[in-house]
Motif scaffolding. Structure first.
Motif: not given
Ligand code: NAP
Length: 486
Positions: A302-330
């Motif tokens: 989880i500490q590798q440069p290409n890994a990210g821990l996402v702790t903001d709650a998931i608000t929805g899933i969209e065709p392009g990825g996962v949206r979290t409560a901070d408004g970000r689309l992963h």
């Protein structure tokens, strides 16, 4: 079989590790009309269903094996899943029980009438049986998260127990939802291959370090030359798990519990450099409340440069990825659902109708409830491996299963000997047993306040709160006064 004994026709439900063991043990005891109904097209249960990258059993393989089939050839201390699947298959073949399995035969209904169980599978009626033994496991109903938009995801999305091996992860942006044992193992296995890994964590987990070295050719040669070493190791590991770990989680060994607690905290402290990441990975519940994770590579992964821990709650899933409560689309190419299993379903959706038309749905409407996990009132000659409040997360599953089968067979033997035609536990004995169980459960770490798959819909812990020694003693000899024997 002596002439004065009844021939019993026995249905085993499930051909996973426990069902295979039951076929072997029943055959050895002279029960020769035994059929296993298996819902899938292959044997192996959880080891058939789970094929995800990184799958290993974190119980050392010298202990995670049938007591009667030691294996000197495990590749590692904790063997990979496919190796365990191959082991279960090889034992089934060696004991010649495969021909007793009816595949693609999910049992849809069981009805008790005139002292026998009538079974129906998806293939149609299967006739009557004197005894039913369920060996349906615990972790086999995948949970799909109830997240808005899941069906809209444009790329491949699959549950970990339904891994899509046609999908290459190489160079892809992969999201994993969940941080249980499964997600942890997958993270360590795929981070080196994917372009980017997003791990969506709802709750952090305590992680125990667990080195998993390969056995050397010299060690294999030693195991072959001295099979008694396998036995000694089996006993040692069972004692370690049974006496130390299992006592610690039920509140009976504070010294070992403190050591577990220390090892988990030290693991996090020593292996996660960034204090902010460490804070986000620190649970706010007690070590062992959720099923403890064992890993030697998760923190590194989880500490590798290409890994990210996402702790903001998931608000929805969209065709392009996962949206979290901070408004970000992963943004993601592949979505892995490591969201666990419904462990309180047991053998349902099968309908089970016991004596006098009494259904299991009504009997277990308030909660799944049995007597010693193996039997339940109103359902004569119905035995369960891994029934309600079976030890889960205390002992090696195969040890539990062999002992529960032993208990059931003591009762079956009475049916065979003609001492009884119907055996079921008394309601009052079952109530007393469950009162004692619920009282003792309060001492366990599982009841100390966390969300986990050990806890049922009513907030009660579904495991078994006593020591290994008590388990062995209880399973060794059923208390006949606790049964209605007709
Ligand atoms: P699990 O332990 O139940 O973990 C499920 C994960 O999914 C949890 O992190 C959960 O979060 C998360 N989750 C569920 N629904 C979610 C949602 N709607 N949104 C966000 N997150 C969600 O399942 P598992 O990892 O598959 O493991 C199940 C059991 O299988 C293990 O505990 C173990 O007994 C067994 N297993 C054993 C091994 C082994 O090596 N022996 C390996 C793998 C699995 P919360 O924590 O917040 O609920």
């Amino acid at each position: 079989m002596p002439d004065n004994q009844r021939q019993l026709r026995i249905a085993v439900i499930g051909a996973g590790a426990s069902g295979i063991m039951a076929l072997i043990k029943l055959g050895e005891a002279g029960y020769d009309e035994v059929v296993a109904f298996e819902k899938a097209g292959d044997l192996g249960g959880t080891w058939r269903d789970n094929r995800y990258p990184g799958l290993t059993c974190d119980v050392p393989s010298l202990a995670y094996r049938y007591s009667f089939a030691p294996n000197p050839d495990w590749s590692r201390v904790c063997a990979p899943g496919p190796e365990i699947h191959a082991y279960v298959r090889s034992v089934a073949e060696r004991y010649g029980v495969e021909s007793q399995i009816r595949y693609d035969s999910e049992v849809t209904s069981a009805r008790f009438h005139d002292g026998r169980w009538s079974l129906e599978t998806v293939q149609g009626p299967q006739g009557d049986f004197d005894v039913v033994l369920t060996a349906t496991g615990v972790l086999h109903h995948p949970v799909y998260p109830d997240i808005p938009g899941l069906a809209d995801f444009a790329g491949p999305a699959f549950h970990t127990a339904r891994w899509n091996h046609d999908v290459s992860l190489a160079g892809k942006r992969v999201g994993i939802i969940g941080t249980g044992s499964t997600a942890t193992q997958i993270t360590g296995a795929i981070v080196g291959e994917v372009a980017h890994l997003s791990l969506f964590q709802r709750t952090p987990q305590w992680i125990m370090p667990g080195p998993n070295p390969e056995y050397t050719p010299e060690q294999h040669a030693e195991f072959h030359a001295h099979p008694e070493l396998l036995e000694e190791e089996y006993q040692r590991l069972n004692d370690q798990q049974g006496v130390n770990f299992a006592d610690a989680v039920i509140g009976e060994n504070p010294a070992v519990y403190e050591k577990m607690d220390f090892l988990c905290r030290q693991n996090l402290e020593n292996n996660v450099r960034d204090p902010e990441l460490r804070r986000r990975l620190t649970p706010d519940y007690k070590v062992g409340c959720k099923r403890l994770i064992v890993s030697d590579n998760f923190y590194d992964a989880i500490q590798q440069p290409n890994a990210g821990l996402v702790t903001d709650a998931i608000t929805g899933i969209e065709p392009g990825g996962v949206r979290t409560a901070d408004g970000r689309l992963h943004e993601l190419d592949v979505l892995v659902l490591a969201t666990g299993f419904n462990t309180h379903q047991f053998f349902r959706p099968m309908t089970v109708t016991g004596k006098g038309g009494f259904t299991l749905e009504s009997a277990w409407a308030a909660r799944n409830q049995g007597y010693m996990s193996v039997t339940t009132p109103g359902f004569p000659n119905w035995f369960m491996i891994g029934g309600p409040n079976s030890p889960i997360g205390n002992f090696s599953w195969l040890v539990t299963a062999e002992n529960q089968l032993g208990f059931a067979m003591k009762l079956m033997d009475r049916l065979r000997a003609g001492n009884a035609r119907e055996i079921a536990p008394k309601p009052e004995a079952t109530a007393a047993y469950n009162d004692a169980l619920n009282a003792k459960m309060k001492d366990t770490v599982w009841a100390s306040g966390c969300r986990s798959w050990y806890i049922d819909g009513e907030g009660r812990v579904a495991s078994w709160p006593w020591t290994y020694a008590t388990f062995l003693k209880n399973m060794a000899e059923p208390v006949l006064e606790d049964f209605e024997i007709a």
